[in-house]
Design an enzyme around this catalytic site. Structure first.
Site, PDB file in Angstrom:
ATOM      1  N   HIS A 146     -14.984  48.974  -7.396  1.00  0.00           N
ATOM      2  CA  HIS A 146     -14.853  49.320  -5.979  1.00  0.00           C
ATOM      3  C   HIS A 146     -14.819  50.837  -5.784  1.00  0.00           C
ATOM      4  O   HIS A 146     -15.554  51.381  -4.955  1.00  0.00           O
ATOM      5  CB  HIS A 146     -13.568  48.669  -5.440  1.00  0.00           C
ATOM      6  CG  HIS A 146     -13.228  49.012  -4.026  1.00  0.00           C
ATOM      7  ND1 HIS A 146     -13.186  48.069  -3.019  1.00  0.00           N
ATOM      8  CD2 HIS A 146     -12.900  50.197  -3.437  1.00  0.00           C
ATOM      9  CE1 HIS A 146     -12.860  48.677  -1.883  1.00  0.00           C
ATOM     10  NE2 HIS A 146     -12.669  49.964  -2.104  1.00  0.00           N
ATOM     11  N   GLU A 147     -13.977  51.511  -6.575  1.00  0.00           N
ATOM     12  CA  GLU A 147     -13.814  52.959  -6.386  1.00  0.00           C
ATOM     13  C   GLU A 147     -15.071  53.730  -6.787  1.00  0.00           C
ATOM     14  O   GLU A 147     -15.451  54.699  -6.123  1.00  0.00           O
ATOM     15  CB  GLU A 147     -12.605  53.475  -7.166  1.00  0.00           C
ATOM     16  CG  GLU A 147     -11.268  52.886  -6.746  1.00  0.00           C
ATOM     17  CD  GLU A 147     -10.994  52.946  -5.255  1.00  0.00           C
ATOM     18  OE1 GLU A 147     -11.467  53.881  -4.580  1.00  0.00           O
ATOM     19  OE2 GLU A 147     -10.313  52.036  -4.759  1.00  0.00           O
TER      20      GLU A 147
ATOM     21  N   GLN B  48     -12.939  59.407   0.420  1.00  0.00           N
ATOM     22  CA  GLN B  48     -12.021  58.799   1.391  1.00  0.00           C
ATOM     23  C   GLN B  48     -11.055  59.816   1.993  1.00  0.00           C
ATOM     24  O   GLN B  48     -10.437  59.544   3.015  1.00  0.00           O
ATOM     25  CB  GLN B  48     -11.216  57.664   0.733  1.00  0.00           C
ATOM     26  CG  GLN B  48     -12.090  56.462   0.380  1.00  0.00           C
ATOM     27  CD  GLN B  48     -11.247  55.351  -0.201  1.00  0.00           C
ATOM     28  OE1 GLN B  48     -10.969  55.338  -1.386  1.00  0.00           O
ATOM     29  NE2 GLN B  48     -10.813  54.424   0.642  1.00  0.00           N
TER      30      GLN B  48
ATOM     31  N   GLY C  40      -6.183  52.147  -5.334  1.00  0.00           N
ATOM     32  CA  GLY C  40      -7.207  53.105  -5.726  1.00  0.00           C
ATOM     33  C   GLY C  40      -7.628  53.948  -4.539  1.00  0.00           C
ATOM     34  O   GLY C  40      -7.444  53.545  -3.383  1.00  0.00           O
TER      35      GLY C  40
ATOM     36  N   HIS D  26     -17.627  53.948  -4.088  1.00  0.00           N
ATOM     37  CA  HIS D  26     -17.354  54.960  -3.050  1.00  0.00           C
ATOM     38  C   HIS D  26     -18.081  56.277  -3.371  1.00  0.00           C
ATOM     39  O   HIS D  26     -18.486  57.003  -2.468  1.00  0.00           O
ATOM     40  CB  HIS D  26     -15.857  55.274  -2.987  1.00  0.00           C
ATOM     41  CG  HIS D  26     -15.071  54.359  -2.095  1.00  0.00           C
ATOM     42  ND1 HIS D  26     -15.259  54.281  -0.732  1.00  0.00           N
ATOM     43  CD2 HIS D  26     -14.056  53.493  -2.356  1.00  0.00           C
ATOM     44  CE1 HIS D  26     -14.409  53.413  -0.196  1.00  0.00           C
ATOM     45  NE2 HIS D  26     -13.670  52.909  -1.173  1.00  0.00           N
TER      46      HIS D  26
ATOM     47  N   CYS E  77      -9.823  47.739   1.427  1.00  0.00           N
ATOM     48  CA  CYS E  77     -10.097  49.160   1.223  1.00  0.00           C
ATOM     49  C   CYS E  77      -9.283  49.949   2.233  1.00  0.00           C
ATOM     50  O   CYS E  77      -9.208  49.563   3.402  1.00  0.00           O
ATOM     51  CB  CYS E  77     -11.589  49.416   1.433  1.00  0.00           C
ATOM     52  SG  CYS E  77     -12.057  51.142   1.274  1.00  0.00           S
TER      53      CYS E  77
HETATM   54 NI    NI Z   1     -12.125  51.564  -0.925  1.00  0.00          NI
END
Ligand code: NI
Length: 163
Positions: A131-132, A51, A46, A135, A89
């Site tokens: 998790h994503e 990011q 992902g 972000h 990550c």
């Molecule tokens: Ni991550």
């Protein structure tokens, strides 16, 4: 195809709240293509737009390597159960930690054509969705790690010893 530079922990851009996408544009289409390329190149499951330095609510996920999802303005509708396991990550290279997440997640998002759809996942897909999405609000999994953040190389040694 273009590989973008993955921002790493300590970079301020990873701590910011991302903005909603209002309409699809050629630039955003290109960003999504690049995010998929960048995720596959880095062997990730992902990647979220911050990011790669872009503060937009866009996530790409592919937990099997052949089933990519694009999630624009995603929201979690429902979650259930619990799973505890290792997480990593691409913005925290070489590290892993134990995180507890829901074992089932249902999310709603827009795809790259700005069509709304629902995505359900269990296990790794549920973990990746959680998790994503974090972000997009400037959070990293390291904030949730139970115990110590570990080096991936140490973990691999441990697994070898067990064999
Ligand atoms: Ni991550």
């Amino acid at each position: 195809m273009a590989i973008r530079n993955i921002r790493e922990i300590g970079d301020e851009v990873l701590t910011k709240k991302c903005k909603e996408v209002k309409e699809m544009t050629p630039r955003i289409k290109e960003l999504i293509e690049d995010m998929l390329d960048t995720m596959y190149e880095a062997n990730g499951v992902g990647l979220a737009a911050p990011q790669v330095g872009i503060l937009k609510r866009i996530v790409v996920i592919d937990v099997t390597g052949e089933d990519p999802y694009v999630l624009i303005n995603p929201r979690i509708l429902q979650s259930d159960g619990e799973q505890t396991g290792h997480e990593g990550c691409l913005s925290v290279p070489g590290k892993t930690g134990i995180v507890t997440r829901p074992n089932y997640v249902k999310a709603v998002a827009f795809n790259e054509n700005m069509e709304e759809y629902e995505l359900e996942g269990t296990e790794l897909l549920a973990r990746a969705i959680c998790h994503e999405l974090e972000h997009l609000d400037g959070h990293l999994y390291v904030e949730k790690v139970e115990g110590e953040l570990m080096n991936l190389s140490d973990l691999e040694e441990e697994e070898e010893e067990q064999e």
